[in-house]
Design an enzyme around this catalytic site. Structure first.
Site, PDB file in Angstrom:
ATOM      1  N   THR A 111      81.649  82.299  77.630  1.00 32.71           N
ATOM      2  CA  THR A 111      82.566  81.757  76.640  1.00 32.71           C
ATOM      3  C   THR A 111      82.418  82.575  75.365  1.00 32.71           C
ATOM      4  OG1 THR A 111      80.829  80.242  75.957  1.00 32.71           O
ATOM      5  CG2 THR A 111      82.495  79.363  77.442  1.00 32.71           C
TER       6      THR A 111
ATOM      7  N   GLU B 108      85.953  92.892  75.212  1.00 35.30           N
ATOM      8  CA  GLU B 108      87.209  92.108  75.137  1.00 35.30           C
ATOM      9  C   GLU B 108      88.102  92.432  76.340  1.00 35.30           C
ATOM     10  OE1 GLU B 108      87.174  89.833  72.970  1.00 35.30           O
ATOM     11  OE2 GLU B 108      86.011  90.530  71.248  1.00 35.30           O
TER      12      GLU B 108
ATOM     13  N   GLN C 123      89.120  90.742  78.699  1.00 34.95           N
ATOM     14  CA  GLN C 123      90.133  89.744  79.092  1.00 34.95           C
ATOM     15  C   GLN C 123      91.526  90.156  78.621  1.00 34.95           C
ATOM     16  OE1 GLN C 123      87.759  89.164  76.807  1.00 34.95           O
ATOM     17  NE2 GLN C 123      88.696  88.386  74.943  1.00 34.95           N
TER      18      GLN C 123
END
Ligand SMILES: [Zn+2]
Length: 214
Positions: free
Chosen positions: A10, A87, A89
């Site tokens: 997360t 990053e 994603q």
């Protein structure tokens, strides 16, 4: 054997810190690598961690072609042993496929770091492709915590502290200067409180309201 490794977690789980540490460790062993990122909170062409470390990085855009870029550098005589991709994603599925091809055909180690799901609890397309293609998936062991103290597994988007469940998949929050009147930010929550849309702010408001009337 080179590997495609996806380090997932997360927000607040220390991904960017680990990305920078990984780069440092490999560089210290005399290996040559490049750092990529997309939409870092510190701005373009940076990787920054919440602990305060920050380095220059290559910014990934919609038109970035990892295969063309890296194979071109190697053809030009540059050594590239590994890539640190933060990053991840935000990368497209096609870009993740280019990374996998670099592992298989160029023997380049790829260390990708990213969050798995968006604020609606759905997989980012780039993360989905990484889960499908990675040789290994490492779940970061630094636990991020919900305001209630439980392990936080989901990311919530907030506008002025209140959770929202609709909107564009990618809105970079927490970048310093406010450009919009409402402050868009992100908060990690446990699943129970994500489902109830209860952020730290709304929980505080509720308990203040209850103590007023009890
Ligand atoms: Zn909670």
């Amino acid at each position: 054997m080179a590997e495609l490794v996806f380090f997932s977690g997360t927000m607040d789980s220390g991904k960017s810190t680990l990305a920078l540490q990984t780069d440092h460790n490999y560089r210290a062993r005399g290996r040559e690598g490049l750092i990529f990122s997309r939409g870092d909170r510190a701005g373009e062409s940076r990787v920054s961690s919440r602990l305060g470390l920050e380095v220059a990085a290559h910014e990934v855009t919609d038109t970035t072609d990892f295969w063309a870029e890296i194979s071109g550098r190697i053809a030009g005589g540059e050594a590239v042993d590994y890539l640190v991709c933060d990053e991840a994603q935000f990368y497209s599925p096609g870009q993740v496929e280019q990374l996998a091809r670099l592992v298989d055909e160029m023997e380049i180690d790829i260390f990708a770091f990213g969050i798995t799901t968006d604020f609606r609890t759905r997989l980012f397309p780039g993360s989905a492709r990484l889960i499908e293609l990675a040789d290994r998936i490492e779940v970061l062991q630094v636990q991020s915590l919900c305001w209630c103290g439980a392990r936080a597994t989901l990311n919530a988007r907030t506008v002025d502290g209140v959770m929202v469940t609709e909107g564009e998949q990618v809105v970079i929050g927490d970048v310093g200067e406010r450009e919009t009147p409402a402050e868009v930010a992100y908060e990690v929550l446990c699943r129970r409180h994500h489902m109830r849309r209860m952020t730290a702010l709304t929980a505080r408001r509720r308990s203040a309201h209850e103590s007023l009337w009890s």
